[in-house]
Design a protein around this motif. Structure first.
Motif, mmCIF file in Angstrom:
data_model
loop_
_atom_site.group_PDB
_atom_site.id
_atom_site.type_symbol
_atom_site.label_atom_id
_atom_site.label_comp_id
_atom_site.label_asym_id
_atom_site.label_seq_id
_atom_site.Cartn_x
_atom_site.Cartn_y
_atom_site.Cartn_z
ATOM 1 N N LEU A 277 1.117 -1.284 0.200
ATOM 2 C CA LEU A 277 0.081 0.030 -0.054
ATOM 3 C C LEU A 277 0.990 1.477 0.049
ATOM 4 O O LEU A 277 0.478 2.293 -0.657
ATOM 5 C CB LEU A 277 -0.919 0.100 1.074
ATOM 6 N N ALA A 278 1.883 1.132 0.482
ATOM 7 C CA ALA A 278 2.540 2.592 1.235
ATOM 8 C C ALA A 278 3.969 2.986 -0.006
ATOM 9 O O ALA A 278 3.936 3.958 -0.114
ATOM 10 C CB ALA A 278 3.370 2.263 2.255
ATOM 11 N N SER A 279 4.174 1.891 -1.288
ATOM 12 C CA SER A 279 4.567 1.937 -2.177
ATOM 13 C C SER A 279 3.713 2.031 -3.204
ATOM 14 O O SER A 279 4.121 1.531 -4.229
ATOM 15 C CB SER A 279 5.353 0.955 -2.402
ATOM 16 N N HIS A 280 2.801 2.504 -2.995
ATOM 17 C CA HIS A 280 1.982 2.373 -4.337
ATOM 18 C C HIS A 280 1.621 1.193 -5.281
ATOM 19 O O HIS A 280 1.699 2.195 -6.860
ATOM 20 C CB HIS A 280 2.242 3.996 -5.434
ATOM 21 N N GLN A 281 1.438 0.483 -4.832
ATOM 22 C CA GLN A 281 1.311 -0.940 -5.539
ATOM 23 C C GLN A 281 -0.484 -1.048 -5.020
ATOM 24 O O GLN A 281 -0.751 -2.305 -6.119
ATOM 25 C CB GLN A 281 1.756 -2.031 -5.097
ATOM 26 N N ALA A 282 -1.458 -0.989 -4.396
ATOM 27 C CA ALA A 282 -2.314 -1.212 -4.723
ATOM 28 C C ALA A 282 -2.989 -0.983 -5.965
ATOM 29 O O ALA A 282 -4.349 -1.884 -5.581
ATOM 30 C CB ALA A 282 -2.994 -0.746 -2.729
ATOM 31 N N GLY A 283 -3.552 0.278 -6.690
ATOM 32 C CA GLY A 283 -3.890 0.258 -7.286
ATOM 33 C C GLY A 283 -5.384 0.514 -7.183
ATOM 34 O O GLY A 283 -6.157 0.256 -7.533
ATOM 35 N N LEU A 284 -5.481 1.411 -5.962
ATOM 36 C CA LEU A 284 -6.899 2.799 -5.282
ATOM 37 C C LEU A 284 -5.975 4.409 -5.615
ATOM 38 O O LEU A 284 -6.914 4.891 -4.692
ATOM 39 C CB LEU A 284 -6.519 1.933 -3.633
#
Length: 371
Positions: A107-114
């Motif tokens: 989440l914190a490394s911009h991988q979550a797609g949100l």
């Protein structure tokens, strides 16, 4: 608290001041401030422009993410958050729509797609937090998490702040104030108190390229990540709104001085005024560790992210971490050099992100440190 009256130029750092004044002479209307700590002591504290005073503060847009990142690092260091645990361990509703395996690290490394929610979000949802957090928890990711990364320009603050609420009972801005800003005299706010309002220098509006033909092909999720096409009250200049300044939006809502940004990264990484660094060497290594690098699904250039940080030092020091902001701000720590750097301005650069002069100023600081 952390205010300064007189400019600071420590012996050996005169070339940095000379460069700063040379840049200022070519841009007399630009308000800008530079501050740096080396090995726990301030070495430069400079400001220029028609509106900046010794105690001026500025909206710094995404440089706020770095402040939130230092707060998250503290949670991890204290054992309150495990970066490899699923976000849903702390925020059960987040598991919806196939998000049960997304970790805090992802989440914190911009991988979550949100990068947004279906249909976009309103200004009130963005500043009010709760409704947008609920919608993000229910949202199906825009891409399969872990298959790519894309800059969560606006939503990452909401996602991280909800994590803080679940773990500490406080939004990230309140945690930052209590645990970092007030105890360490850091002149930076995620949620600006009314009493600080007279110090604010307005930012000039930013063009995020939502209207008209783009000069380059935009990546697939740029428009979603920037919430383009949604009626977003004065969206080009959110820091101009008191309601936004007060809201404590942890992605782009921070306000502070260059002095405050430099001190933030100094107290995180250096012994300052006899107090040990906020973060241990192990934590520093963890937060600086690159998680993803390469093509970005949101931004039209390759990016590299650790947990809420970019490797922001233009001097490219190994283990450096920090964050830039869309109106030209830059703040970072370069542990190899013992350097903590803060820069604010009211004038966005044409290329977006950090003011290009921060590279020359960083190199001048590095040269002074090494000489």
């Amino acid at each position: 608290m952390g205010m300064g009256g007189a400019e600071i130029v420590r012996p050996g750092f005169e070339p940095v001041r000379a460069l700063f004044m040379e840049i200022a002479a070519t841009r007399p209307q630009v308000n800008a401030a530079l501050a740096a700590y080396v090995d726990g002591a301030p070495v430069v504290d400079l400001w220029t422009g028609p509106a900046y005073r010794a105690d001026s503060i500025q909206g710094v847009y995404s440089a706020t993410k770095g402040a939130a990142g230092i707060a998250l690092a503290l949670l991890i260091q204290r054992g309150l958050v495990d970066p490899d645990a699923p976000v849903a361990d702390y925020w059960p509703e987040f598991a919806a729509a196939g998000k049960d395996t997304i970790t805090v690290r992802g989440l914190a490394s911009h991988q979550a797609g949100l990068v947004n929610v279906d249909g976009g979000f309103t200004f009130d949802e963005f500043t009010g937090h709760t409704r947008l957090a609920e919608r993000l928890a229910a949202q199906r990711p825009f891409w399969e998490p872990g298959t790519g990364h894309g800059y969560h320009a606006l939503t990452i603050g909401t996602l991280v702040s909800e994590l803080f609420l679940r773990v500490t009972g406080q939004p990230v801005g309140e945690f930052f104030r209590r645990e970092i800003a007030e105890p360490y005299g850091v002149d930076f706010f995620i949620g600006l108190p009314e009493r600080e309002e007279p110090r604010v220098v307005p930012s000039l509006p930013i063009d995020i390229g939502g209207d008209g033909p783009a000069p380059f092909e935009l990546p697939p999720f740029f428009r979603q990540a920037m919430n383009i096409g949604v009626e977003f009250e004065e969206g080009s200049n959110l820091p101009g709104l008191r309601s936004f300044r007060a809201a404590g939006v942890a992605s782009i809502g921070g306000f502070g001085s260059a002095r405050g940004l430099a001190r933030l990264y100094a107290v995180a990484t250096q012994e300052v005024e006899g107090r040990p660094p906020l973060l241990t060497p192990e934590t520093l290594a963890a937060v600086a560790e690159v998680q993803v690098s390469g093509a970005d699904l949101v931004l039209p250039f390759p990016t590299t992210y650790s947990m809420l940080f970019e490797p922001a030092a233009p001097t490219a020091g190994r283990g450096s971490f920090g964050h830039s902001g869309a109106n030209g701000a830059l703040a970072y720590a370069d542990p190899d050099l013992g350097l903590a750097f803060g820069y604010t301005t009211d004038t966005p650069s044409s290329v977006g992100g950090a003011d290009p002069v921060t590279a020359d100023l960083s190199h001048a600081l590095a040269a002074a440190i090494r000489s």
